[in-house]
Motif scaffolding. Structure first.
Motif, PDB file in Angstrom:
ATOM      1  N   MET A   1     -19.271  25.534 -15.356  1.00 47.88           N
ATOM      2  CA  MET A   1     -20.642  25.102 -15.581  1.00 47.88           C
ATOM      3  C   MET A   1     -20.789  23.622 -15.238  1.00 47.88           C
ATOM      4  O   MET A   1     -19.996  22.803 -15.653  1.00 47.88           O
ATOM      5  N   SER A   2     -21.802  23.317 -14.487  1.00 49.48           N
ATOM      6  CA  SER A   2     -22.082  21.929 -14.158  1.00 49.48           C
ATOM      7  C   SER A   2     -22.966  21.330 -15.252  1.00 49.48           C
ATOM      8  O   SER A   2     -23.868  21.983 -15.754  1.00 49.48           O
ATOM      9  N   TYR A   3     -22.707  20.118 -15.625  1.00 49.16           N
ATOM     10  CA  TYR A   3     -23.497  19.458 -16.657  1.00 49.16           C
ATOM     11  C   TYR A   3     -24.237  18.239 -16.122  1.00 49.16           C
ATOM     12  O   TYR A   3     -24.806  17.462 -16.885  1.00 49.16           O
ATOM     13  N   THR A   4     -24.230  18.093 -14.791  1.00 42.76           N
ATOM     14  CA  THR A   4     -24.980  17.000 -14.174  1.00 42.76           C
ATOM     15  C   THR A   4     -25.714  17.488 -12.936  1.00 42.76           C
ATOM     16  O   THR A   4     -25.358  18.503 -12.338  1.00 42.76           O
ATOM     17  N   TYR A   5     -26.731  16.720 -12.577  1.00 44.69           N
ATOM     18  CA  TYR A   5     -27.349  16.822 -11.263  1.00 44.69           C
ATOM     19  C   TYR A   5     -26.757  15.655 -10.486  1.00 44.69           C
ATOM     20  O   TYR A   5     -26.755  14.527 -10.976  1.00 44.69           O
ATOM     21  N   SER A   6     -26.259  15.903  -9.297  1.00 41.17           N
ATOM     22  CA  SER A   6     -25.610  14.847  -8.520  1.00 41.17           C
ATOM     23  C   SER A   6     -26.157  14.804  -7.106  1.00 41.17           C
ATOM     24  O   SER A   6     -26.398  15.852  -6.493  1.00 41.17           O
ATOM     25  N   VAL A   7     -26.337  13.582  -6.613  1.00 32.53           N
ATOM     26  CA  VAL A   7     -26.732  13.372  -5.225  1.00 32.53           C
ATOM     27  C   VAL A   7     -25.917  12.212  -4.666  1.00 32.53           C
ATOM     28  O   VAL A   7     -25.483  11.330  -5.397  1.00 32.53           O
ATOM     29  N   ALA A   8     -25.714  12.249  -3.357  1.00 30.47           N
ATOM     30  CA  ALA A   8     -25.041  11.167  -2.647  1.00 30.47           C
ATOM     31  C   ALA A   8     -26.043  10.546  -1.682  1.00 30.47           C
ATOM     32  O   ALA A   8     -26.800  11.262  -1.029  1.00 30.47           O
ATOM     33  N   VAL A   9     -26.050   9.223  -1.620  1.00 30.63           N
ATOM     34  CA  VAL A   9     -26.952   8.531  -0.701  1.00 30.63           C
ATOM     35  C   VAL A   9     -26.163   7.512   0.120  1.00 30.63           C
ATOM     36  O   VAL A   9     -25.231   6.894  -0.378  1.00 30.63           O
ATOM     37  N   PRO A  10     -26.555   7.323   1.385  1.00 35.70           N
ATOM     38  CA  PRO A  10     -25.841   6.390   2.261  1.00 35.70           C
ATOM     39  C   PRO A  10     -26.355   4.956   2.102  1.00 35.70           C
ATOM     40  O   PRO A  10     -26.652   4.276   3.083  1.00 35.70           O
ATOM     41  N   LEU A  11     -26.471   4.518   0.870  1.00 36.04           N
ATOM     42  CA  LEU A  11     -26.983   3.181   0.569  1.00 36.04           C
ATOM     43  C   LEU A  11     -25.912   2.373  -0.150  1.00 36.04           C
ATOM     44  O   LEU A  11     -25.003   2.933  -0.761  1.00 36.04           O
ATOM     45  N   SER A  12     -26.076   1.072  -0.125  1.00 38.51           N
ATOM     46  CA  SER A  12     -25.167   0.215  -0.884  1.00 38.51           C
ATOM     47  C   SER A  12     -25.332   0.498  -2.374  1.00 38.51           C
ATOM     48  O   SER A  12     -26.349   1.067  -2.810  1.00 38.51           O
ATOM     49  N   ILE A  98     -25.065   9.395  -7.480  1.00 35.40           N
ATOM     50  CA  ILE A  98     -25.893   9.302  -8.683  1.00 35.40           C
ATOM     51  C   ILE A  98     -25.718  10.623  -9.420  1.00 35.40           C
ATOM     52  O   ILE A  98     -25.918  11.695  -8.851  1.00 35.40           O
ATOM     53  N   ASP A  99     -25.303  10.522 -10.676  1.00 40.52           N
ATOM     54  CA  ASP A  99     -25.111  11.697 -11.525  1.00 40.52           C
ATOM     55  C   ASP A  99     -26.015  11.546 -12.741  1.00 40.52           C
ATOM     56  O   ASP A  99     -25.944  10.537 -13.438  1.00 40.52           O
ATOM     57  N   ALA A 100     -26.858  12.541 -12.989  1.00 36.23           N
ATOM     58  CA  ALA A 100     -27.740  12.533 -14.160  1.00 36.23           C
ATOM     59  C   ALA A 100     -27.374  13.718 -15.039  1.00 36.23           C
ATOM     60  O   ALA A 100     -27.122  14.816 -14.539  1.00 36.23           O
ATOM     61  N   ILE A 101     -27.355  13.495 -16.331  1.00 40.75           N
ATOM     62  CA  ILE A 101     -27.071  14.580 -17.264  1.00 40.75           C
ATOM     63  C   ILE A 101     -28.094  15.693 -17.072  1.00 40.75           C
ATOM     64  O   ILE A 101     -29.273  15.425 -16.856  1.00 40.75           O
ATOM     65  N   ASP A 102     -27.632  16.911 -17.130  1.00 34.90           N
ATOM     66  CA  ASP A 102     -28.533  18.057 -17.105  1.00 34.90           C
ATOM     67  C   ASP A 102     -29.015  18.282 -18.537  1.00 34.90           C
ATOM     68  O   ASP A 102     -28.229  18.668 -19.401  1.00 34.90           O
ATOM     69  N   PRO A 103     -30.285  18.015 -18.832  1.00 33.51           N
ATOM     70  CA  PRO A 103     -30.784  18.162 -20.200  1.00 33.51           C
ATOM     71  C   PRO A 103     -30.647  19.578 -20.754  1.00 33.51           C
ATOM     72  O   PRO A 103     -30.708  19.783 -21.962  1.00 33.51           O
ATOM     73  N   GLU A 104     -30.439  20.532 -19.876  1.00 34.38           N
ATOM     74  CA  GLU A 104     -30.257  21.907 -20.341  1.00 34.38           C
ATOM     75  C   GLU A 104     -29.015  22.037 -21.215  1.00 34.38           C
ATOM     76  O   GLU A 104     -28.887  23.001 -21.966  1.00 34.38           O
TER      77      GLU A 104
END
Length: 141
Positions: A1-12, A98-104
């Motif tokens: 089970m994943s407990y975060t929403y995660s995205v990768a960005v090509p930014l500093s 960027i990882d954000a907690i999944d409020p679920e």
């Protein structure tokens, strides 16, 4: 089970921090706390540990309206607040995460329909914030 929403960005790292704060603000979140884990590692464990970790900041994000609804339904949920959002970039990485907690995850600890509704709303807002950051990171065409 994943407990975060995660995205990768090509930014500093700095630009990602700036955009993350703006995206969270745009979704009604304020930053209640900011923990610079790299600085803590440096102070407590030495520069080698800090360098090995890379840039790593935990933002304690809170949407007051959602927090009010959650705490009214179950005051004990305060132990799970604020919603943590991590901005991190390893020393050799080419993207910033960027990882954000999944409020679920709160729903798994509560049977309250009110808590479920708050978690759904918070999840939608956090996903919208992450989508905004990703969209803003795309090169202009």
């Amino acid at each position: 089970m994943s407990y975060t929403y995660s995205v990768a960005v090509p930014l500093s790292f700095a630009k990602t921090m700036e955009r993350t704060r703006a995206a969270l603000t745009g979704q009604g979140f304020g930053i209640l706390s900011e923990s610079d884990i790299r600085a803590t590692f440096s102070a407590k464990l030495g520069t080698e540990a800090a360098t090995e970790l890379g840039d790593y900041v935990i933002l304690g994000a809170c949407n007051p309206g959602l927090a009010r609804r959650a705490l009214t339904a179950e005051p004990e949920l305060g132990a799970l607040l604020p919603c943590n959002v991590v901005v991190r970039r390893g020393k050799d990485d080419t993207v910033t995460m960027i990882d954000a907690i999944d409020p679920e995850t709160m729903v798994q600890l509560s049977d309250s329909p009110q808590v479920r509704a708050v978690a759904n709303d918070a999840a939608a807002k956090l996903r919208a914030a992450l989508s905004f950051i990703v969209a803003e990171a795309r090169p202009a065409s």
